[in-house]
Design a protein around this motif. Structure first.
Motif, PDB file in Angstrom:
ATOM      1  N   VAL A   1       0.851  -1.192   0.000  1.00 49.86           N
ATOM      2  CA  VAL A   1       0.000   0.000   0.000  1.00 49.86           C
ATOM      3  C   VAL A   1       0.890   1.246   0.000  1.00 49.86           C
ATOM      4  CG1 VAL A   1      -1.688   1.303   1.357  1.00 49.86           C
ATOM      5  CG2 VAL A   1      -1.773  -1.217   1.320  1.00 49.86           C
ATOM      6  N   PHE A   2       0.523   2.231  -0.797  1.00 48.01           N
ATOM      7  CA  PHE A   2       1.281   3.481  -0.847  1.00 48.01           C
ATOM      8  C   PHE A   2       0.304   4.640  -0.744  1.00 48.01           C
ATOM      9  CE2 PHE A   2       3.577   7.067  -2.304  1.00 48.01           C
ATOM     10  CZ  PHE A   2       4.927   6.797  -2.109  1.00 48.01           C
ATOM     11  N   VAL A   3       0.483   5.493   0.239  1.00 47.65           N
ATOM     12  CA  VAL A   3      -0.340   6.702   0.295  1.00 47.65           C
ATOM     13  C   VAL A   3       0.598   7.902   0.159  1.00 47.65           C
ATOM     14  CG1 VAL A   3      -2.158   5.629   1.678  1.00 47.65           C
ATOM     15  CG2 VAL A   3      -0.332   6.842   2.841  1.00 47.65           C
ATOM     16  N   VAL A   4       0.079   8.977  -0.425  1.00 45.28           N
ATOM     17  CA  VAL A   4       0.988  10.067  -0.771  1.00 45.28           C
ATOM     18  C   VAL A   4       1.271  10.960   0.440  1.00 45.28           C
ATOM     19  CG1 VAL A   4       1.390  12.015  -2.310  1.00 45.28           C
ATOM     20  CG2 VAL A   4       0.325   9.941  -3.182  1.00 45.28           C
ATOM     21  N   SER A   5       0.281  11.186   1.273  1.00 47.46           N
ATOM     22  CA  SER A   5       0.539  12.041   2.437  1.00 47.46           C
ATOM     23  C   SER A   5      -0.304  11.599   3.616  1.00 47.46           C
ATOM     24  CB  SER A   5       0.209  13.501   2.089  1.00 47.46           C
ATOM     25  OG  SER A   5       0.644  14.357   3.124  1.00 47.46           O
ATOM     26  N   SER A   6       0.056  12.104   4.762  1.00 50.94           N
ATOM     27  CA  SER A   6      -0.763  11.933   5.949  1.00 50.94           C
ATOM     28  C   SER A   6      -0.748  13.267   6.672  1.00 50.94           C
ATOM     29  CB  SER A   6      -0.177  10.839   6.841  1.00 50.94           C
ATOM     30  OG  SER A   6      -0.898  10.771   8.055  1.00 50.94           O
ATOM     31  N   PRO A   7      -1.878  13.917   6.894  1.00 54.21           N
ATOM     32  CA  PRO A   7      -3.201  13.459   6.510  1.00 54.21           C
ATOM     33  C   PRO A   7      -3.444  13.696   5.027  1.00 54.21           C
ATOM     34  CG  PRO A   7      -3.344  15.644   7.459  1.00 54.21           C
ATOM     35  CD  PRO A   7      -1.894  15.225   7.545  1.00 54.21           C
ATOM     36  N   SER A   8      -4.373  12.881   4.501  1.00 52.55           N
ATOM     37  CA  SER A   8      -4.807  13.114   3.126  1.00 52.55           C
ATOM     38  C   SER A   8      -6.207  12.543   2.980  1.00 52.55           C
ATOM     39  CB  SER A   8      -3.866  12.423   2.135  1.00 52.55           C
ATOM     40  OG  SER A   8      -4.263  11.085   1.942  1.00 52.55           O
ATOM     41  N   ASN A   9      -6.786  12.797   1.846  1.00 52.17           N
ATOM     42  CA  ASN A   9      -8.091  12.202   1.562  1.00 52.17           C
ATOM     43  C   ASN A   9      -7.936  10.923   0.751  1.00 52.17           C
ATOM     44  OD1 ASN A   9      -9.284  14.301   2.845  1.00 52.17           O
ATOM     45  ND2 ASN A   9     -10.118  15.284   1.030  1.00 52.17           N
ATOM     46  N   GLY A  10      -6.722  10.380   0.706  1.00 50.93           N
ATOM     47  CA  GLY A  10      -6.519   9.145  -0.037  1.00 50.93           C
ATOM     48  C   GLY A  10      -6.846   9.329  -1.501  1.00 50.93           C
ATOM     49  N   LEU A  11      -7.677   8.429  -2.026  1.00 53.95           N
ATOM     50  CA  LEU A  11      -8.018   8.493  -3.453  1.00 53.95           C
ATOM     51  C   LEU A  11      -8.596   9.841  -3.844  1.00 53.95           C
ATOM     52  CD1 LEU A  11      -9.622   4.989  -4.148  1.00 53.95           C
ATOM     53  CD2 LEU A  11      -7.417   5.877  -4.963  1.00 53.95           C
ATOM     54  N   ARG A  12      -9.379  10.418  -2.923  1.00 52.44           N
ATOM     55  CA  ARG A  12     -10.004  11.705  -3.229  1.00 52.44           C
ATOM     56  C   ARG A  12      -8.923  12.787  -3.435  1.00 52.44           C
ATOM     57  NH1 ARG A  12     -14.317  15.486  -2.491  1.00 52.44           N
ATOM     58  NH2 ARG A  12     -15.827  13.844  -2.808  1.00 52.44           N
ATOM     59  N   SER A  13      -7.865  12.735  -2.618  1.00 53.39           N
ATOM     60  CA  SER A  13      -6.761  13.699  -2.811  1.00 53.39           C
ATOM     61  C   SER A  13      -6.166  13.516  -4.198  1.00 53.39           C
ATOM     62  CB  SER A  13      -5.656  13.494  -1.779  1.00 53.39           C
ATOM     63  OG  SER A  13      -6.037  13.991  -0.533  1.00 53.39           O
ATOM     64  N   GLU A  14      -5.979  12.256  -4.582  1.00 58.17           N
ATOM     65  CA  GLU A  14      -5.371  11.988  -5.902  1.00 58.17           C
ATOM     66  C   GLU A  14      -6.231  12.605  -6.994  1.00 58.17           C
ATOM     67  OE1 GLU A  14      -4.034   7.973  -6.453  1.00 58.17           O
ATOM     68  OE2 GLU A  14      -3.305   7.834  -4.391  1.00 58.17           O
TER      69      GLU A  14
END
Ligand code: BMA
Length: 941
Positions: free
Chosen positions: A533-546
């Motif tokens: 699993v790779f997320v771009v930032s924390s905090p983020s909206n996950g897919l919504r941020s993308e």
């Protein structure tokens, strides 16, 4: 170069063992034991013994150059700052071999696991390589000329990171500034950390001092070989089997194994033929023939694919869900080129079989506006994340020991945590960290090392980052505990929230953001480790941020991704203020460490509430004002007239506030695990508080003090993170009782008992109980609502000579099975504020200490009290942990256990246990104030 491999599994073990036995492996000599010297051309008088792995600060300290005491004593971070503004050189004579070997055909090189940070590596004064990234593993060839003759002088010339970062920042500013330029003045730190690839917090942070470290901080070695040697193994294990949604010990699916073997080739003019021997414990013994083409000198990669049949391996589980079965994966390269000597190279890593997914499906497929889940599934079982955030455990990396790392991680698991987030302003931790996490079942959320800043995207910077990420993915990806990668800490939020004045040029910085974290960091990570699993930032909206260009309109949305939540002004003991987010990956309140810990870094002149050291060691702007306000909201500010007594009580009170606020907050998140609120908030799936550990003794959000002593919060976290929990809260006149079960099994039948108690008696005022058939698995639900007047009759029962008041009462809860065994920890609920409560001075005494087992140093401590006591806190000079602490003592006698972490005796403990309770910190002659305050509160409501 891609190696070509016949994926033939041949069980010819005996034959191969014979070949291996007759062959020679690559020759590795540690550079750690060379006779290193540390010097500085700017300070010709200094020439001291150097250490590898090590660092300049420690070597100068050891040699007696730094004479003002330990690095973290008082303001030595400033006193010793000159060290980081100086250039330093580590040098040693490099003995290439003992003369018995012919190196003429061998390739010989130096391998550095970590150099901190900017350096030129030279042999006899000629530079053979340069470094600019603390997190990158470097390899430098030894030139032909240095392979024979007298041992060459190896020198690592380190440049001041402070000076270098400033120069980089200035160079960047010629195009456009990349902020922030400096940390806030309260940190007493250095500027431009974001322009150098080293531990960002080493330039100062809001919980730690600046020690811009320098040194050869990880091991280094000389390697010589004639064919190929294995540098890294990158296993990827996947299964196509449908996993059950509850853990089942009998479920042992088949796995596809794909092992990438990274090799460094010697200088060759013909293809290299050979075999790879793969072993997975005694389960797999396989041989792969291979031909490696000598087209490139950089790392070569060969992929070995095989399958593991059903029934052969057991699953690895996070703590609390099952066992942590680990397997040794061992790959040996055996060269068989006729013209070359037979050479072998072996590499081993530990692996575990598990799957990890981050579910981001819509919470309601017919109403997508409600948002998406953000929940982690391991082996197809949802794991409510209970955890904390990790910061570097020492100001300079060389001070860290694996014993200390192990201790801290074990303490996290002892407090029912199942995940730890390695925060992006520190370092990619030592191997011991991840090895321990594998064994303990502690999932690791691994940030890449970018935090709270904008970062440059010059081609030099990006290429440095590429190497860094590659180094770390190759080193860490085999760990079963490693659950996810995240590119940065709070940089999406910083950009959207204009923390550093970037709004006017938002588009420019957003483009850079995507270039660095998505196009560079994510691309490199996923090329090597595509299944993680790779997320771009924390905090983020996950897919919504993308979807929103990687910088969401509101990175703190409660309907998408994770949030970080900090509140410094509102009442932290009030559950209403906490967000109903999908996941809260940071939240916290500050406190001070205990007097015993503070005393190790201060002197008697510092031991007052408003001493200079208390300001100096509080880096969070307005932190002490906030702490004072938090104390005054619920407790009484110490005012005995004795500054030392008040100081000690103040430290204690900050811990009481923190423990209670964190309990209220965490339980609120846990209660929301199964609730989808109107508007789509809720369905919280994780709570990772800020922060587990400390880097020095000072004001911070930690639950464990520097050195390992548990704060009251850590004791509380053991309860509030209990997998099965009874969680009561009060809303107006209603008591709501929730039960939470994070386990995949429903509990047995439970009797939930509530006792209404007053502060003036050991007798409970009333007892009510509720029978539950079970507490449902993986669920949180409200099971009981009681009205304090109608059901608990507080009007009659909670009355003192003045009038009826919630402030005179509290409630205790137990949850027991049919045999009377606890199903969840007992807990308490205060109905009013302690500073309104009519508490009587409680004298809590130790009446005896008895060894339960001298072998594991466990002792029973018997306590008595003459009055009901709040927040009873036991402390001792003996390192160790009590079974509970900070508790409410509502019976005249009780026992707790103490597990010592060093040999001790009952006699030593009896003499050393010190007890503080809330009434010790308040002047009882001010009781009238409480009445007055209650009277005012009453009339106001
Ligand atoms: C968070 C972290 C850290 C910081 C902490 C406390 O936002 O990411 O940067 O130390 O808050 O302020």
């Amino acid at each position: 170069m891609r190696g070509c491999v016949d994926a033939i599994i041949m069980f010819r073990l005996l034959l191969l063992l014979m070949i291996v036995a007759s062959a020679q492996s690559e020759h590795v000599t540690s550079l750690n034991c060379l006779d290193w010297t540390l010097t500085s051309s700017a300070l010709p008088n200094i020439s001291v013994k150097g250490s590898v792995p090590g660092g300049v600060y420690s070597d100068l300290k050891k040699a007696g150059v730094l004479t003002a005491g330990d690095l973290i004593y008082r303001d030595n971070d400033l006193t010793y700052r000159w060290v980081a503004k100086t250039n330093w050189t580590y040098s040693a004579l490099l003995k290439l071999n003992d003369g018995s070997e012919d190196t003429s055909n061998a390739r010989v090189g130096l391998e550095f696991d970590g150099i901190d940070t900017v350096s030129a590596v030279a042999l006899n004064g000629v530079v053979i390589g340069t470094t600019d990234n603390m997190f990158t593993k470097y390899y430098f060839d030894i030139p032909e000329a240095d392979k024979s003759g007298d041992p060459p002088l190896l020198s690592v010339h380190l440049v001041s990171p402070v000076v270098w970062a400033a120069a980089q920042s200035a160079r960047q500013a010629q195009h456009y500034p990349v902020p922030p330029s400096c940390v806030p003045p309260e940190y007493h730190g250095e500027c431009h950390a974001n322009h150098i690839r080293k531990m960002q917090a080493s330039f100062g942070w809001d919980w730690g001092p600046a020690f811009p470290s320098m040194g050869i901080w990880r091991s280094a070695r000389l390697v010589q070989w004639s064919t190929a040697y294995i540098t890294d193994l990158l296993p990827s294990l996947s299964s196509d089997a449908p996993f059950p949604s509850v853990p089942d010990g009998a479920f042992k699916p088949a796995w596809n194994a794909s092992i990438k073997v990274f090799l460094r080739l010697a200088y060759l003019d013909a293809p290299l033929t050979g075999e790879f021997l793969v072993r997975l414990d005694d389960i797999v013994n396989a041989t792969f023939s291979a031909q490696l083409t000598p087209s490139e000198l950089e790392l070569s990669v060969v992929t070995l694919n095989f399958t593991i049949d059903e029934g052969l391996v057991e699953l690895w589980w996070p703590a609390g869900l099952g066992q942590q079965r680990l397997y040794d994966l061992n790959v040996t390269w055996i060269s068989q080129s006729p013209s070359l000597s037979r050479e072998t190279s072996t590499k081993s890593v530990t692996v575990g079989f598990r799957t990890v997914q981050l579910d981001q499906s819509f919470v309601d497929p017919v109403n997508e506006t409600l948002g998406r889940h953000y929940r982690v599934l391991v082996n197809n079982v949802m794991v409510f994340l209970r955890g904390s955030n990790w910061v570097p455990a020492e100001v300079t990396p060389e001070r860290i020991t694996s014993t200390y790392i192990n201790r801290l991680l074990k303490d996290a698991v002892a407090a029912n945590q199942n995940i730890i987030r390695v925060w992006g302003g520190g370092v990619y931790e030592a191997n011991a960290f991840y090895e321990t996490a594998d064994k303990l079942g502690l999932l690791v959320w691994q940030d890449l090392m970018f935090a709270c800043s904008m970062y440059p995207v010059s081609s030099d910077f990006l290429s440095s980052v590429r190497q860094e990420v590659r180094t770390q993915v190759l080193r860490l990806a085999h760990h079963a505990s490693l659950a996810l990668w995240a590119s940065n800490n709070e940089n999406e939020a910083a950009l959207r929230g204009d923390w550093y004045g970037t709004a006017a040029n938002f588009g420019l910085y957003q483009k850079d953001y995507v270039t660095l974290y998505v196009d560079t960091a994510r691309t490199v990570t996923q090329e090597l480790d595509p299944s993680r699993v790779f997320v771009v930032s924390s905090p983020s909206n996950g897919l919504r941020s993308e979807q929103e260009g990687y910088v969401a309109q509101n990175p703190y949305s409660n309907n998408f991704g994770d949030v970080h939540f900090y509140n410094y002004l509102k009442n932290g003991w009030d559950w209403r203020i906490y967000p109903a987010s999908r996941m809260v990956s940071e939240y916290g309140y500050q406190s001070w460490p205990s007097f015993r810990t503070m005393a190790t870094v201060t002197n008697a002149s510092d031991w007052t509430i408003s001493s200079d050291q208390m300001s100096y060691r509080q880096h969070h702007p307005f932190g002490n004002t906030e702490l004072n306000m938090q104390i005054r909201t619920h407790l009484e500010f110490p005012d005995s007239g004795n500054p030392l007594v008040d100081y000690k009580h103040y430290l204690y009170l900050t811990q009481v506030h923190q423990a209670m606020a964190m309990r209220v907050q965490t339980e609120t998140y846990r209660r929301r695990r199964s609730t989808l609120l109107e508007g789509g908030e809720g369905l919280t799936s994780g709570a990772l508080y800020w922060q587990l550990n400390d880097i020095w003794p000072g004001a911070s959000w930690s639950s464990i003090e520097y050195g390992g002593r548990w704060k009251m919060l850590h004791y509380y976290s053991k309860n509030f993170f209990s997998p099965i929990l009874v969680s009561p809260y009060i809303d107006g006149t209603q008591i709501h009782v929730w039960v939470i079960n994070d386990t995949p099994e429903p509990s047995a039948e439970v009797t939930l008992a509530l006792e209404l108690r007053s502060y003036s008696s050991f007798q409970s005022l009333s007892r009510t109980s509720l029978q539950l058939d079970s507490i449902a698995a993986q669920n949180a639900s409200e099971v009981w609502v009681l009205d304090v007047y109608r059901d608990l009759k507080v009007e009659q029962l909670c009355h003192d000579w003045l009038y009826a008041s919630l402030d005179t009462c509290f409630i205790t809860f137990t949850a027991q099975d049919a045999q009377g065994q606890p199903v969840a920890p007992s807990t308490f609920l205060l109905l009013g504020e302690p500073n309104n409560a009519q508490l009587k001075y409680a004298s809590v005494q130790v009446t005896g200490v008895h060894a339960v087992s001298s072998e594991n140093q466990t002792y029973l401590v018997s306590l008595t009290t003459d009055e009901v006591a709040l927040f009873v806190f036991l402390e001792t000079d003996v390192a160790g942990v009590f079974s509970e602490n900070g508790f409410v003592m509502f019976e005249s006698a009780m026992t707790v256990t103490f597990e010592a972490r060093r040999p001790t005796s009952s006699d030593e403990l009896v003499g050393s246990i010190e007890i503080t309770t809330l009434t010790h910190t308040a002047d009882t002659s001010t009781a009238w104030r409480r009445y007055w305050r209650r009277w005012l509160t009453r009339n106001a409501t």
